[in-house]
Design an enzyme around this catalytic site. Structure first.
Site, PDB file in Angstrom:
ATOM      1  CD  GLU A 117       1.899  -5.856   8.260  1.00  0.00           C
ATOM      2  OE1 GLU A 117       2.173  -7.083   8.241  1.00  0.00           O
ATOM      3  OE2 GLU A 117       2.555  -4.989   7.662  1.00  0.00           O
ATOM      4  CE1 TYR A 157       4.409  -6.964  14.603  1.00  0.00           C
ATOM      5  CE2 TYR A 157       2.937  -5.894  13.036  1.00  0.00           C
ATOM      6  CZ  TYR A 157       4.120  -6.556  13.311  1.00  0.00           C
ATOM      7  OH  TYR A 157       5.011  -6.822  12.298  1.00  0.00           O
ATOM      8  CG  HIS A 198      -0.187   0.027   2.528  1.00  0.00           C
ATOM      9  ND1 HIS A 198       0.376   1.166   3.048  1.00  0.00           N
ATOM     10  CD2 HIS A 198       0.086  -0.967   3.412  1.00  0.00           C
ATOM     11  CE1 HIS A 198       0.961   0.887   4.200  1.00  0.00           C
ATOM     12  NE2 HIS A 198       0.803  -0.402   4.442  1.00  0.00           N
ATOM     13  N   GLY A 199       0.242   2.395  -0.329  1.00  0.00           N
ATOM     14  CA  GLY A 199       0.914   3.681  -0.253  1.00  0.00           C
ATOM     15  C   GLY A 199       1.208   4.076   1.192  1.00  0.00           C
ATOM     16  NE  ARG A 245      -1.673  -0.326   6.821  1.00  0.00           N
ATOM     17  CZ  ARG A 245      -2.275  -0.837   7.891  1.00  0.00           C
ATOM     18  NH1 ARG A 245      -3.401  -0.295   8.341  1.00  0.00           N
ATOM     19  NH2 ARG A 245      -1.758  -1.878   8.533  1.00  0.00           N
TER      20      ARG A 245
END
Length: 215
Positions: free
Chosen positions: A88, A91, A11-12, A64
């Site tokens: 992602e 966490y 992603h950016g 994103r």
């Protein structure tokens, strides 16, 4: 043999990328820099330099990645499939924390070693579990789209796992190169679930000014 081709894009940039904050599953939007990177990616995908006939587009469902896909690949006229399996790494309680602070804490004998494959992460994923999720996600896509070409938008951690699987590199080995925002990474998976790297870390579509922001 049926071989599925993947063009995997990070992603950016987000403000949290620029500030080195841990995002994970937190849904952080693209920054103005990230939007511009996605626009440059769109220009590249519409240029003669990218002559791949894409059959399907799949993205992480986090904003994103999904917005990067929408901006850069909307011209293809294909449905944009959102998948939580391509998120992602989670966490857990550490999301939102500053990377530098976490690194300092670990250097002083505390905190969590995120590169230890078996390290438990409170309310999150171990590296081993994250790797298994990503491997299964891509192999399922390879089965679903046998012999097709897929454009996939995801995250730095996801690209790291794909790099390791395509190169046969262990989870705890050091990776020599960074994974830059909107980099393009090309690999394949055959019907027997064999991964192969083809091209990695392509960033020629980014303007010099955008590279200065991320390097």
């Amino acid at each position: 043999m049926n071989i599925t081709q993947f063009w995997l894009v990070r992603h950016g940039e987000t403000e949290w990328n620029a500030n080195r904050r841990l995002q994970g599953w937190l849904d952080i939007p693209l920054s103005p820099v990230g939007i511009r990177q996605a626009e440059q990616l769109a220009d590249y995908f519409q240029s003669p330099d990218f002559d791949v006939p894409i059959d399907a587009i799949v993205s992480s469902d986090l904003n994103r990645a999904f917005e990067t896909a929408r901006i850069s690949a909307g011209h293809l006229g294909l449905p944009l499939h959102a998948s939580p399996d391509l998120r992602e790494r989670c966490y857990g309680i550490y999301e939102g924390r500053d990377w530098a602070m976490l690194d300092e804490l670990r250097a002083n004998g505390g905190g969590v070693d995120f590169r230890n494959p078996q390290q438990a992460v409170e309310k999150g994923e171990s590296l081993h579990d994250f790797s298994a999720r990503i491997g299964e996600a891509f192999e399922a896509l390879a089965q679903q789209y046998q012999g097709k070409s897929l454009l996939v938008f995801s995250h730095g951690g996801v690209i790291d796992i794909a790099w390791r699987k395509a190169r046969g590199i262990s989870l705890d080995a050091a990776r020599p190169d960074p994974i830059l925002n909107t980099s393009i990474n090309h690999f394949s998976i055959d019907e027997d679930k064999n991964w192969a790297m083809i091209d990695w870390g392509r960033i020629g579509h980014l303007e010099t000014s955008a590279l200065d922001d991320v390097l």
